[in-house]
Design a protein around this motif. Structure first.
Motif, PDB file in Angstrom:
ATOM      1  N   LEU A   1       0.844  -1.232  -0.722  1.00 41.93           N
ATOM      2  CA  LEU A   1      -0.189  -0.197   0.081  1.00 41.93           C
ATOM      3  C   LEU A   1       0.235   0.795   0.189  1.00 41.93           C
ATOM      4  O   LEU A   1       0.686   2.041  -0.742  1.00 41.93           O
ATOM      5  N   PHE A   2       1.619   1.044   0.512  1.00 43.95           N
ATOM      6  CA  PHE A   2       2.077   2.515   0.921  1.00 43.95           C
ATOM      7  C   PHE A   2       3.060   3.713   0.468  1.00 43.95           C
ATOM      8  O   PHE A   2       3.096   3.761  -0.666  1.00 43.95           O
ATOM      9  N   PRO A   3       4.258   2.353  -0.235  1.00 47.35           N
ATOM     10  CA  PRO A   3       5.080   2.405  -1.905  1.00 47.35           C
ATOM     11  C   PRO A   3       4.323   3.203  -3.328  1.00 47.35           C
ATOM     12  O   PRO A   3       4.917   3.169  -3.753  1.00 47.35           O
ATOM     13  N   LEU A   4       2.914   1.473  -2.927  1.00 50.33           N
ATOM     14  CA  LEU A   4       2.410   1.743  -4.122  1.00 50.33           C
ATOM     15  C   LEU A   4       1.394   2.926  -4.500  1.00 50.33           C
ATOM     16  O   LEU A   4       1.125   3.810  -5.617  1.00 50.33           O
ATOM     17  N   PHE A   5       0.956   3.333  -3.800  1.00 53.76           N
ATOM     18  CA  PHE A   5      -0.541   4.526  -3.640  1.00 53.76           C
ATOM     19  C   PHE A   5      -0.206   5.223  -3.265  1.00 53.76           C
ATOM     20  O   PHE A   5      -1.060   6.616  -2.641  1.00 53.76           O
ATOM     21  N   HIS A   6       0.872   5.964  -2.194  1.00 54.54           N
ATOM     22  CA  HIS A   6       0.818   6.883  -0.947  1.00 54.54           C
ATOM     23  C   HIS A   6       1.168   7.705  -1.790  1.00 54.54           C
ATOM     24  O   HIS A   6       2.794   8.017  -3.047  1.00 54.54           O
ATOM     25  N   SER A   7       0.855   9.295  -2.218  1.00 57.13           N
ATOM     26  CA  SER A   7       1.267  10.355  -2.791  1.00 57.13           C
ATOM     27  C   SER A   7       2.275  10.637  -2.735  1.00 57.13           C
ATOM     28  O   SER A   7       2.955  11.746  -3.182  1.00 57.13           O
TER      29      SER A   7
END
Lengths: 480, 299
Positions: A382-388
């Motif tokens: 989630l964090f690396p892939l979808f956080h802006s």
């Protein structure tokens, strides 16, 4: 065993590929490690405590753990190893593992305290990565850059010989602190060509190989070989990335139409021989304790309607891909599905780094990629892939940006309590799945075949799990 | 030699730099910040202008240093020196298998064709043409299947002694042998039409004498040229053959470096190629000299 490519480095701080990482895991240890069920368990640390505010981690180390040179490992070594990763001159690509660390204190030789800047739920799980393995300072000072070619660790094996592009030989480490490995050593042969590897396997010269699609079909038909094929559910997600920062995929409706226009189930079953599980969101099932998001059903008619209502003359896009034949085939299938829906796709094949560069810079409107777990936490998907904050090379290559999702992921990272963390992540995943920055394709299954004389092989869905200490080969004279 | 090296390195350098690709990305993996990529680029010197990079390389080169691999950190010269002997061994074995039988086959095919247009000569023609057209990735795999998998008499892959070298050497020898046979046949049939052969025949010389002193001697120059060309090209590494048979030679080494955009290694292999090719050409010239008095006079 076969390696299909030459590992580039065996220095834990410099690992970027799976071949290097899985060998490094056999030569080194960290504070904690993963067991077969993806749970975090003791490695060099026999136990640990986490303060209630989630900021202080105290690790109690086993006594008598030695590097293969014979010197005992102390807490000081861990402090050195972790700080080394962060030091600029080390050139480690994985500094993010220790990004949240405020300070590291050596309480005594067998006790280490790590203080974080703020609570960070995936931290312990990240410590199972190769980046967090312990290395001896004196050897690094002595060898400099050549440490990467002459690694010294605490693991069940030591490097005996490494002839690049030819072979790599590991030998049991006499100083290993846990029960000694059952095999005397592991011999890796670098064989780039699949067919050559299969021939070597058929002749009994290689004990374990990973099967490609075609060779899987071949061995699966052979009743003598079939029982020795193991299915491994990969913790990964294969996806079609849609660049949310530019036309036409800045429009979530068009992204949704793309997801509807492709019959992923059919591609998986026919082209991919069923070697995977359909993905409905980014997080693989092993890492999510919640129900996966609802699947976007194949509906070419609605997809076409949406496209023609937005752009009656159809839409032209370019899809970027690396030049791997399997990917080219998949891209052509996607191209034909999208044509039916009114989207004309031009394929642009590029050399891997040129492809990555174009995608990182946001030049690609559409691209094919996959993401593999480094540590078993939904946060890794989630964090690396979808956080802006991670646009481009950080992992968010579709440049997806949603303040609510950002906040939910951050809340998950900050949560000390497991179940609240899961609630945040589930909410984030649901929104992401609905907004389709990716068309989620599948989580891949790997098939591994072993010789009948191989016993107790560990099937590791994350490359750090298998330390190689359990597997052994029945002696030639005792084989039936 | 020095102008040659400067010319070749410059051309190779410019070509490499104009290729798409970003070596730093292979070093940082898939989760790295833009600053990290920038730092690696600057450490590799990749952020400077091509001219400055080239001058840096020439400076390194003048110290007899080929640099270190971007990815493995290994000393390039050391790796090249370790792998080159394997390629030399493979080349010499392949050429030994190819040369004599190829030339003999050419002679044999012309000698039977001369007597009458027969099936055997046609057959040899078709076989040589066919085996010249077979790609090595096919013949290599077929050889591996037959001798490695079915008959189990030779190891299918690996680098080592005589048992390991046979299959890759035969794979390389097949096209070399066929091209030699065809070239020999064409040359010899040309020579046979020349007036001096008719004179020799009229003088009443024996056929075997004509074949050795008149025909073979005149045919040797083009044959040596073909052998020299094949030799040079195989010494630069046979990418496909070395890959199929897992032979640890220069060809595979170069190929992997190209895929990874490992510039120091690619440049090292290009330099090796330049040296090898000029040496082979020199030797070929010396052989010409020995074979043909006219060349000696020219010099």
């Amino acid at each position: 065993m076969r390696l299909n490519t030459n590992p580039n480095s065996l220095d834990p701080a410099l690992i970027t590929n799976v071949a290097s990482a899985s060998i490094t895991a056999k030569i080194f240890n960290g504070l904690v490690r993963l067991n077969d069920n993806l749970q975090i368990c003791p490695d060099i640390a026999s136990s640990w405590e986490i303060s209630e505010d989630g900021l202080h981690y105290i690790f109690y180390l086993n006594k008598g753990v030695k590097f293969s040179t014979g010197r005992e490992v102390t807490a000081q070594d861990f402090k050195y190893s972790f700080e080394r990763v962060l030091a600029k001159e080390t050139r480690s690509p994985n500094t993010w593992v220790f990004e949240k660390v405020k300070e590291i204190n050596v309480i005594n030789d067998y006790c280490l305290e790590i203080t974080l800047k703020k609570p960070f739920s995936p931290f312990l799980s990240m410590l199972t990565m190769t980046t967090a393995y312990v290395v001896p300072k004196e050897e690094i000072v002595r060898l400099g850059r050549d440490f990467s070619l002459n690694p010294i660790g605490t693991g069940p094996f030591v490097l005996k010989e490494w002839l690049p592009f030819s072979r790599l030989v590991l030998e049991a480490n006499p100083h290993y602190f846990m029960s000694p490995p059952k095999a005397k050593g592991i011999y890796y042969k670098v064989i780039p060509e699949d067919l050559t590897a299969i021939t070597e396997f058929e002749l009994g010269k290689i004990d374990i190989i990973t099967l490609s699609g075609q060779s899987y079909a071949m061995f699966n038909k052979n009743p003598e070989r079939k029982p020795f094929i193991h299915k491994l559910k990969g913790i990964d997600t294969y996806y079609l990335g849609l660049n949310c920062s530019r036309f036409p995929f800045d429009n979530p409706e068009i992204r949704g139409a793309v997801a509807m226009a492709i019959d992923r189930k059919k591609i998986l079953e026919t082209f991919y021989n069923g070697r995977g599980r359909i993905a409905t969101g980014p997080v693989p099932e092993q890492l999510s304790k919640w129900h996966a998001p609802i699947e976007i059903k194949f509906d070419p008619i609605t997809a076409k309607k949406i496209i023609s209502s937005i752009s009656p003359n159809g839409i032209n896009v370019t899809m970027y891909l690396s030049s791997d034949q399997e990917i080219v085939d998949i891209a052509e299938i996607i191209q034909s599905y999208l044509k039916t829906a009114g989207i004309n796709v031009t394929l642009r094949q590029l050399e891997w780094t040129a492809f990555e560069d174009a995608v990182n810079k946001g030049e690609a409107e559409m691209f094919w990629l996959s993401w593999w777990a480094d540590y078993p936490d939904a946060e890794n998907f989630l964090f690396p892939l979808f956080h802006s904050s991670n646009f481009g090379s950080g992992g968010n290559r579709t440049r997806y940006s949603n303040i609510i999702v950002d906040k939910l992921i951050e809340n998950g990272q900050d949560s000390i309590d497991e179940s609240t963390k899961d609630i945040y992540y589930q909410q984030a995943e649901t929104i992401i799945a609905k907004e389709s920055p990716w068309v989620f394709f599948w989580h891949k299954n790997d098939y591994i075949i072993e010789q009948p004389w191989i016993k107790d092989m560990q099937e590791a869905s994350i490359y750090t799990i298998d330390k190689g200490a359990k597997v052994y080969s029945v002696l030639k004279e005792q084989r039936h | 030699m020095i102008p040659l090296i400067i010319g070749i390195t410059l051309a190779a350098f410019l070509l490499l730099k104009s290729l798409p690709g970003e070596p730093a990305l292979n070093l940082v993996g898939v989760r790295a910040s833009a600053e990290q990529i920038k730092q690696i680029r600057s450490e590799l010197g990749d952020d400077k202008s091509v001219l400055i990079q080239y001058l840096g390389y020439i400076k390194l080169l003048s110290h007899g240093d080929l640099g270190r691999s971007y990815y493995t950190g290994r000393v390039v010269l050391k790796d090249i020196l370790a792998k080159f002997p394997n390629t030399v061994m493979l080349t010499i074995t392949a050429m030994m298998i190819a040369a004599i039988p190829g030339i003999l086959l050419g002679f044999f095919s012309i000698s039977i064709a001369q007597k009458k247009e027969n099936l055997l000569s046609r057959l040899i023609d078709w076989i040589t043409l066919g085996s010249l057209s077979i790609p090595v990735f096919w013949s290599g795999i077929i050889l591996m299947m037959i001798f490695g998998l079915t008959l189990k008499i030779l190891p299918p892959s690996g680098t080592g002694g005589i048992r390991y070298i046979i299959l890759p050497a035969i794979t390389l020898a097949i096209p070399a042998m066929s091209s030699l046979a065809r070239i020999t046949r064409t040359i010899v049939s040309d020579i046979l039409k020349k007036p001096f052969i008719i004179t020799a025949k009229a003088k009443g010389l024996k056929e075997s004498r004509i074949a050795v002193t008149h025909v073979l001697r005149n045919a040797m120059i083009p044959i040596v040229t073909v052998i020299g060309l094949d030799f040079g090209s195989y010494l630069n590494g046979s990418v496909i053959t070395e890959t199929i048979f897992g032979w640890d030679g220069i060809g595979r080494f170069t190929m992997e470096a190209i895929i990874m955009r490992d510039y120091p290694v690619i440049m090292g292999c290009v330099m090796l190629g330049a040296v090898v090719n000029s040496t082979v050409n020199l030797i070929t010239d010396i052989v010409y000299n020995l074979l043909d008095p006219r060349v000696r006079q020219d010099v």
